[in-house]
Design a protein around this motif. Structure first.
Motif, PDB file in Angstrom:
ATOM      1  N   ILE A  95     103.777-114.710 -22.928  1.00  0.00           N
ATOM      2  CA  ILE A  95     103.522-114.540 -24.357  1.00  0.00           C
ATOM      3  C   ILE A  95     103.713-115.874 -25.062  1.00  0.00           C
ATOM      4  O   ILE A  95     104.717-116.544 -24.868  1.00  0.00           O
ATOM      5  CB  ILE A  95     104.488-113.522 -24.975  1.00  0.00           C
ATOM      6  CG1 ILE A  95     104.379-112.177 -24.275  1.00  0.00           C
ATOM      7  CG2 ILE A  95     104.228-113.348 -26.465  1.00  0.00           C
ATOM      8  CD1 ILE A  95     105.404-111.180 -24.746  1.00  0.00           C
ATOM      9  N   VAL A 118     102.378-105.113 -23.213  1.00  0.00           N
ATOM     10  CA  VAL A 118     102.390-106.519 -22.812  1.00  0.00           C
ATOM     11  C   VAL A 118     103.740-107.197 -23.022  1.00  0.00           C
ATOM     12  O   VAL A 118     103.998-108.250 -22.453  1.00  0.00           O
ATOM     13  CB  VAL A 118     101.295-107.302 -23.559  1.00  0.00           C
ATOM     14  CG1 VAL A 118      99.914-106.819 -23.156  1.00  0.00           C
ATOM     15  CG2 VAL A 118     101.475-107.199 -25.064  1.00  0.00           C
ATOM     16  N   THR A 148     103.747-112.021 -19.096  1.00  0.00           N
ATOM     17  CA  THR A 148     102.442-111.983 -19.735  1.00  0.00           C
ATOM     18  C   THR A 148     102.562-111.099 -20.917  1.00  0.00           C
ATOM     19  O   THR A 148     103.336-110.207 -20.902  1.00  0.00           O
ATOM     20  CB  THR A 148     101.360-111.432 -18.828  1.00  0.00           C
ATOM     21  OG1 THR A 148     100.181-112.146 -19.116  1.00  0.00           O
ATOM     22  CG2 THR A 148     101.104-110.009 -18.999  1.00  0.00           C
ATOM     23  N   SER A 149     101.737-111.328 -21.882  1.00  0.00           N
ATOM     24  CA  SER A 149     101.897-110.424 -22.948  1.00  0.00           C
ATOM     25  C   SER A 149     101.232-110.767 -24.237  1.00  0.00           C
ATOM     26  O   SER A 149     100.893-111.846 -24.508  1.00  0.00           O
ATOM     27  CB  SER A 149     103.345-110.356 -23.213  1.00  0.00           C
ATOM     28  OG  SER A 149     103.851-109.246 -23.555  1.00  0.00           O
ATOM     29  N   THR A 150     101.164-109.855 -25.025  1.00  0.00           N
ATOM     30  CA  THR A 150     100.933-109.804 -26.417  1.00  0.00           C
ATOM     31  C   THR A 150      99.568-110.105 -26.959  1.00  0.00           C
ATOM     32  O   THR A 150      98.707-110.601 -26.307  1.00  0.00           O
ATOM     33  CB  THR A 150     101.953-110.689 -27.088  1.00  0.00           C
ATOM     34  OG1 THR A 150     103.147-109.979 -27.044  1.00  0.00           O
ATOM     35  CG2 THR A 150     101.671-110.999 -28.470  1.00  0.00           C
ATOM     36  N   TYR A 182     101.120-114.540 -16.266  1.00  0.00           N
ATOM     37  CA  TYR A 182     100.895-114.702 -17.697  1.00  0.00           C
ATOM     38  C   TYR A 182     102.194-114.712 -18.487  1.00  0.00           C
ATOM     39  O   TYR A 182     103.246-114.296 -18.003  1.00  0.00           O
ATOM     40  CB  TYR A 182      99.998-113.579 -18.216  1.00  0.00           C
ATOM     41  CG  TYR A 182      98.577-113.650 -17.735  1.00  0.00           C
ATOM     42  CD1 TYR A 182      97.609-114.334 -18.463  1.00  0.00           C
ATOM     43  CD2 TYR A 182      98.197-113.033 -16.537  1.00  0.00           C
ATOM     44  CE1 TYR A 182      96.299-114.401 -18.026  1.00  0.00           C
ATOM     45  CE2 TYR A 182      96.891-113.085 -16.090  1.00  0.00           C
ATOM     46  CZ  TYR A 182      95.944-113.772 -16.836  1.00  0.00           C
ATOM     47  OH  TYR A 182      94.652-113.837 -16.382  1.00  0.00           O
ATOM     48  N   ILE A 211      98.212-113.993 -25.153  1.00  0.00           N
ATOM     49  CA  ILE A 211      98.550-113.935 -23.726  1.00  0.00           C
ATOM     50  C   ILE A 211      97.889-115.118 -23.041  1.00  0.00           C
ATOM     51  O   ILE A 211      96.681-115.308 -23.174  1.00  0.00           O
ATOM     52  CB  ILE A 211      98.042-112.623 -23.102  1.00  0.00           C
ATOM     53  CG1 ILE A 211      98.585-111.423 -23.866  1.00  0.00           C
ATOM     54  CG2 ILE A 211      98.400-112.543 -21.627  1.00  0.00           C
ATOM     55  CD1 ILE A 211      97.923-110.121 -23.500  1.00  0.00           C
ATOM     56  N   ILE A 264      93.463-113.310 -24.937  1.00  0.00           N
ATOM     57  CA  ILE A 264      94.014-113.727 -23.653  1.00  0.00           C
ATOM     58  C   ILE A 264      93.278-114.966 -23.169  1.00  0.00           C
ATOM     59  O   ILE A 264      92.060-115.083 -23.306  1.00  0.00           O
ATOM     60  CB  ILE A 264      93.920-112.585 -22.601  1.00  0.00           C
ATOM     61  CG1 ILE A 264      94.589-113.001 -21.294  1.00  0.00           C
ATOM     62  CG2 ILE A 264      92.480-112.144 -22.385  1.00  0.00           C
ATOM     63  CD1 ILE A 264      94.740-111.860 -20.307  1.00  0.00           C
TER      64      ILE A 264
END
Length: 227
Positions: free
Chosen positions: A153, A203, A48-50, A151, A138, A65
């Motif tokens: 990126i 993230v 997940t991320s960003t 999640y 995300i 997100i």
């Protein structure tokens, strides 16, 4: 360690044996250290991320997100921390002052390494402020082979080569003080050190593996520290 949209090089640097006051911000407060000494393995989503459509407010960067229900919203770092169950940090941390103070003795041999600086790469300001690329979001990945992987990126647009997506931040510590979990990355050193993002990180810790990768971690010198 910065995550770039393509391949980059390695980095390293020397730190003074006497810890400068300016580097106190790299240290974990004493009351936070115990959470890393025992079991730091994590559960739940491994990705997940960003952030996307980066906006900066008094409470930090906002991230776009898309949750498991397909709902898109902007959230701040406090909300990200609650969703992903960790403490958000904009910067790399060191578990003990002695690790940072003795950096020269366990880091990569600077004479053997050709490591660029963030200034020469053009993203010094992004690392200084701990920002994630503005065109990354995300999104909930869903179920893969019967497992909800959480999640990941995603790039919202075509990113140029060698642009900085974000730095993999966490707590630098000796690998023998923790179990390698989903959120750990080897830190460039002559000894066994890792960046543990299981409890503290950002993230970028949730970037996914791929058989056809479109990004790669690279090492750069920033403010006299390997990132």
């Amino acid at each position: 360690m910065p995550l770039l949209s393509t391949v980059a090089t390695a980095m390293v640097y020397i730190i003074e044996c006497v810890l400068p006051q300016s580097r106190k911000g790299y240290l974990i407060p004493n009351d936070k250290q115990t959470i890393f000494i025992t079991n730091t393995s994590t559960t739940g989503a491994t990705n997940t991320s960003t952030s996307t459509d980066v906006e900066i407010y008094e409470n930090g960067q906002l991230f776009k997100i898309i949750d498991r229900n397909g709902v898109c919203k902007l959230v701040n770092t406090d909300e990200i921390s609650e969703i992903l169950q960790f403490e958000y940090s904009y910067y790399l941390k060191f578990l003990h002052e002695s690790i940072l103070r003795n950096y020269y003795f366990w880091s990569i041999n600077i004479d053997d390494a050709e490591i660029p600086t963030t200034e020469s790469a053009g993203f010094s300001d992004q690392l200084t402020h701990g920002l994630i690329h503005e065109h990354v979001s995300i999104r909930h990945i869903g179920v893969v082979q019967g497992i909800d992987v959480g999640y990941g990126i995603y790039a919202d647009t075509l990113l140029p080569d060698m642009c900085l997506i974000g730095e993999y931040v966490g707590v630098v510590m000796a690998s023998n003080t923790m179990e390698r979990g989903d959120y750990s990355l080897l830190y460039p050193s002559s000894e066994s050190y890792v960046i543990n993002a299981g409890e503290i990180g950002n993230v970028v810790r949730l970037v996914n593996h791929s058989n056809a990768p479109n990004a790669e971690f690279k090492q750069y010198i920033h403010e006299g520290i390997v990132h």
